[in-house]
Design a protein around this motif. Structure first.
Motif, PDB file in Angstrom:
ATOM      1  N   UNK A  51       0.833  -1.204   0.000  1.00  0.00           N
ATOM      2  CA  UNK A  51       0.000   0.000   0.000  1.00  0.00           C
ATOM      3  C   UNK A  51       0.868   1.254   0.000  1.00  0.00           C
ATOM      4  N   UNK A  52       1.953   1.254   0.794  1.00  0.00           N
ATOM      5  CA  UNK A  52       2.860   2.404   0.789  1.00  0.00           C
ATOM      6  C   UNK A  52       3.493   2.563  -0.587  1.00  0.00           C
ATOM      7  N   UNK A  53       3.966   1.464  -1.138  1.00  0.00           N
ATOM      8  CA  UNK A  53       4.625   1.519  -2.454  1.00  0.00           C
ATOM      9  C   UNK A  53       3.679   2.078  -3.509  1.00  0.00           C
ATOM     10  N   UNK A  54       2.479   1.542  -3.582  1.00  0.00           N
ATOM     11  CA  UNK A  54       1.528   1.969  -4.610  1.00  0.00           C
ATOM     12  C   UNK A  54       1.092   3.416  -4.402  1.00  0.00           C
ATOM     13  N   UNK A  55       0.860   3.802  -3.147  1.00  0.00           N
ATOM     14  CA  UNK A  55       0.428   5.175  -2.868  1.00  0.00           C
ATOM     15  C   UNK A  55       1.499   6.179  -3.263  1.00  0.00           C
ATOM     16  N   UNK A  56       2.752   5.890  -2.910  1.00  0.00           N
ATOM     17  CA  UNK A  56       3.854   6.812  -3.216  1.00  0.00           C
ATOM     18  C   UNK A  56       4.092   6.895  -4.715  1.00  0.00           C
ATOM     19  N   UNK A  57       4.171   5.749  -5.384  1.00  0.00           N
ATOM     20  CA  UNK A  57       4.457   5.741  -6.827  1.00  0.00           C
ATOM     21  C   UNK A  57       3.342   6.433  -7.606  1.00  0.00           C
ATOM     22  N   UNK A  58       2.103   6.120  -7.285  1.00  0.00           N
ATOM     23  CA  UNK A  58       0.989   6.750  -7.997  1.00  0.00           C
ATOM     24  C   UNK A  58       0.919   8.242  -7.684  1.00  0.00           C
ATOM     25  N   UNK A  59       1.251   8.608  -6.457  1.00  0.00           N
ATOM     26  CA  UNK A  59       1.264  10.020  -6.101  1.00  0.00           C
ATOM     27  C   UNK A  59       2.335  10.793  -6.844  1.00  0.00           C
ATOM     28  N   UNK A  61       3.647   9.880  -9.602  1.00  0.00           N
ATOM     29  CA  UNK A  61       3.284   9.871 -11.014  1.00  0.00           C
ATOM     30  C   UNK A  61       2.337  10.994 -11.365  1.00  0.00           C
ATOM     31  N   UNK A  62       1.477  11.376 -10.394  1.00  0.00           N
ATOM     32  CA  UNK A  62       0.541  12.469 -10.647  1.00  0.00           C
ATOM     33  C   UNK A  62       1.214  13.833 -10.528  1.00  0.00           C
ATOM     34  N   UNK A  63       2.342  13.916  -9.784  1.00  0.00           N
ATOM     35  CA  UNK A  63       3.068  15.187  -9.659  1.00  0.00           C
ATOM     36  C   UNK A  63       3.947  15.412 -10.883  1.00  0.00           C
ATOM     37  N   UNK A  64       4.846  14.454 -11.101  1.00  0.00           N
ATOM     38  CA  UNK A  64       5.741  14.557 -12.250  1.00  0.00           C
ATOM     39  C   UNK A  64       6.922  15.481 -12.044  1.00  0.00           C
ATOM     40  N   UNK A  65       6.878  16.356 -11.059  1.00  0.00           N
ATOM     41  CA  UNK A  65       7.944  17.333 -10.812  1.00  0.00           C
ATOM     42  C   UNK A  65       8.758  16.889  -9.596  1.00  0.00           C
ATOM     43  N   UNK A  66       9.978  16.419  -9.813  1.00  0.00           N
ATOM     44  CA  UNK A  66      10.797  15.891  -8.727  1.00  0.00           C
ATOM     45  C   UNK A  66      11.260  16.991  -7.771  1.00  0.00           C
ATOM     46  N   UNK A  67      11.357  18.218  -8.255  1.00  0.00           N
ATOM     47  CA  UNK A  67      11.716  19.326  -7.357  1.00  0.00           C
ATOM     48  C   UNK A  67      10.628  19.532  -6.316  1.00  0.00           C
ATOM     49  N   UNK A  68       9.388  19.382  -6.715  1.00  0.00           N
ATOM     50  CA  UNK A  68       8.272  19.526  -5.778  1.00  0.00           C
ATOM     51  C   UNK A  68       8.283  18.396  -4.761  1.00  0.00           C
ATOM     52  N   UNK A  69       8.623  17.184  -5.221  1.00  0.00           N
ATOM     53  CA  UNK A  69       8.715  16.044  -4.309  1.00  0.00           C
ATOM     54  C   UNK A  69       9.801  16.290  -3.267  1.00  0.00           C
ATOM     55  N   UNK A 155      12.462   2.718  -1.907  1.00  0.00           N
ATOM     56  CA  UNK A 155      12.270   2.027  -3.186  1.00  0.00           C
ATOM     57  C   UNK A 155      11.136   2.678  -3.976  1.00  0.00           C
ATOM     58  N   UNK A 156      10.061   3.053  -3.274  1.00  0.00           N
ATOM     59  CA  UNK A 156       8.919   3.679  -3.946  1.00  0.00           C
ATOM     60  C   UNK A 156       9.297   5.032  -4.547  1.00  0.00           C
ATOM     61  N   UNK A 157      10.066   5.835  -3.784  1.00  0.00           N
ATOM     62  CA  UNK A 157      10.487   7.145  -4.287  1.00  0.00           C
ATOM     63  C   UNK A 157      11.382   6.993  -5.510  1.00  0.00           C
ATOM     64  N   UNK A 290       0.215  12.296   1.307  1.00  0.00           N
ATOM     65  CA  UNK A 290      -0.061  11.169   2.202  1.00  0.00           C
ATOM     66  C   UNK A 290       1.010  10.098   2.058  1.00  0.00           C
ATOM     67  N   UNK A 291       1.371   9.787   0.821  1.00  0.00           N
ATOM     68  CA  UNK A 291       2.336   8.722   0.568  1.00  0.00           C
ATOM     69  C   UNK A 291       3.719   9.002   1.115  1.00  0.00           C
ATOM     70  N   UNK A 292       4.115  10.278   1.151  1.00  0.00           N
ATOM     71  CA  UNK A 292       5.445  10.629   1.652  1.00  0.00           C
ATOM     72  C   UNK A 292       5.453  10.937   3.147  1.00  0.00           C
ATOM     73  N   UNK A 293       4.444  11.663   3.617  1.00  0.00           N
ATOM     74  CA  UNK A 293       4.464  12.145   5.002  1.00  0.00           C
ATOM     75  C   UNK A 293       4.160  11.044   6.012  1.00  0.00           C
TER      76      UNK A 293
END
Length: 425
Positions: A51-59, A61-69, A155-157, A290-293
């Motif tokens: 669940x953590x892996x999927x939430x982080x990866x999908x999240x 994927x919706x951002x797309x901007x690694x600087x924001x991450x 791994x998810x990040x 949610x996925x990161x925090x």
């Protein structure tokens, strides 16, 4: 069956009450029910990594901007450090004001020496550099089998970052598949949660049956002090933070009440982690936040654990008539700022981290931890509940500060118009 008996909150409350009754009236039988609570927690832990892996990866994927991450992660870590340091200071101040250790009988320390020796030995071998390097798993799949939340998060990040770098023809079909997998795992979670009342019953019956309510009497002042301090921290500090960022702590607590009761029954904050992530997404927090925090907070934002560690350190100094200067107390706070961050990654974390802190100060006798053996299980419930509330508040705060909070969705969720995926499944 009346409709209200089908409500999970009511079911868990009844299960906790029945667990207290069985544990107090039939202690031996209650203590034997530990496997029931452990089995439920095991089922939940089975779902945490995917669940953590999927939430982080999908999240991501919706951002797309690694600087924001990166900005999101840095902001979360800064918030964690500020709030947990404040929790440490409050814990030390409360212990000095209430003085729960004054006049405590320390004669049973020698009798419990064997029980505390294992924690002392484990603390002596703790390597905090190794703790942080352990975040890197031996292999990709090892992150999912080792049970370490931070390994899964790393791994998810990396996976999410890599997806943002490949062509859309590659990333989009994969994200679509992961989205479908996410629905499947939340559907599994909804099935497992039907066993929540049974898990809460087994966990509470074991706690009361093995330790008994009589163990609370000698250290009632310490227990009361810890619970009172954590309540003041939740409704004072976290409540103030919530008001500053424009949301109601009470309404948030009402929204995650089932998770809080689950933590109370099982004495484990991990039992509520997947559902908490699902609930906070439904509450209006963006999935990437949610996925990161939340997973990071389970290792670096343990407000309840830090209050417990600081108060117990001062309590033991008072019990053994060890006068601590202001400088020594500041040293304890400084050491706890480091050791408390590794608490979630260590088995028997509360006692081991406390032992390592006392060993580092070389002022308070480590053997004195025997005084806490009888009541630690009861205080672990307060620690876990405070930890989960602290992480829920942190997630909403970071989401709001990033402009990643949907107010309309939040109001709809509070009105019961938006259901978490694990409930809708």
């Amino acid at each position: 069956m009346p409709t209200y008996f089908r409500n999970l909150t009511v079911q868990v409350l009844l299960a906790i009450g029945l667990g207290v009754l069985v544990g107090s009236r039939f202690p031996a039988f209650g203590a034997s029910l530990k496997p029931i609570g452990d089995t439920f927690i095991g089922l939940i832990k089975m779902l945490i990594a995917p669940i953590i892996f999927l939430t982080v990866v999908l999240g991501m994927g919706s951002i797309g901007d690694m600087k924001k991450v990166g900005r999101l992660g840095g902001k979360a870590l800064l918030y964690f450090e500020v709030v947990t340091t404040l929790a440490l200071v409050i814990g030390v101040a409360a212990a000095n004001l209430i003085r729960p250790g004054a006049g405590v009988d320390t004669s049973r320390v020698a009798a419990e020496a064997d029980k505390t020796r294992q924690y002392t030995e484990q603390a002596a071998h703790m390597d905090w550099v190794a703790f942080f390097t352990h975040i890197i798993p031996d292999n990709f799949l090892g992150a999912f089998t080792g049970g370490d939340v931070l390994q899964v998060l790393l791994v998810a990040v990396l996976f999410g970052a890599a997806l943002s770098r490949v062509p859309a023809a590659v990333s989009q079909p994969l994200l679509s598949t992961l989205e479908r997998l996410s629905h499947v795992f939340f559907s599994i979670l909804s099935l497992v949660m039907k066993l929540a009342p049974l898990g809460a019953f087994g966990g509470m019956a074991f706690t009361i049956g093995k330790y008994g309510l009589d163990t609370l009497r000698p250290l009632a002042l310490l227990m009361g002090s810890v619970y009172l301090t954590m309540a003041l921290f939740i409704f004072g500090v976290l409540g103030g933070i919530a008001r500053w960022y424009g949301f109601s702590l009470w309404r948030l607590l009402g929204f995650i009440r089932e998770e809080l009761l689950l933590v109370l029954g099982t004495s484990s904050s991990e039992s509520a982690l997947p559902r908490l992530m699902d609930k906070l997404t439904a509450f209006g927090c963006a999935r990437p936040v949610v996925g990161l925090v939340v997973p990071t907070g389970y290792s670096f934002n343990l407000d309840g654990t830090t209050i417990y560690l600081s108060m117990c350190s001062i309590f033991l100094a008072q019990a053994f008539n060890v006068p601590l200067t202001l400088g020594q107390q500041l040293t304890i706070i400084g050491i706890l700022m480091l050791t408390s961050k590794g608490a979630a990654g260590v088995t028997g974390s509360g006692f081991i981290v406390l032992a390592s802190t006392l060993a580092a100060t070389k002022v308070i006798p480590v053997e004195g931890m025997a005084l806490l053996l009888g009541v630690d299980r009861f205080m672990s419930e307060a620690r876990a509940i405070t930890n989960i509330i602290g992480n829920a508040v942190a997630t909403v705060v970071i989401a709001k500060s990033e402009g990643a909070f949907d107010e309309e969705k939040s109001q709809a969720a509070l009105a019961g118009l938006v259901q978490p995926e694990s409930e809708a499944a």
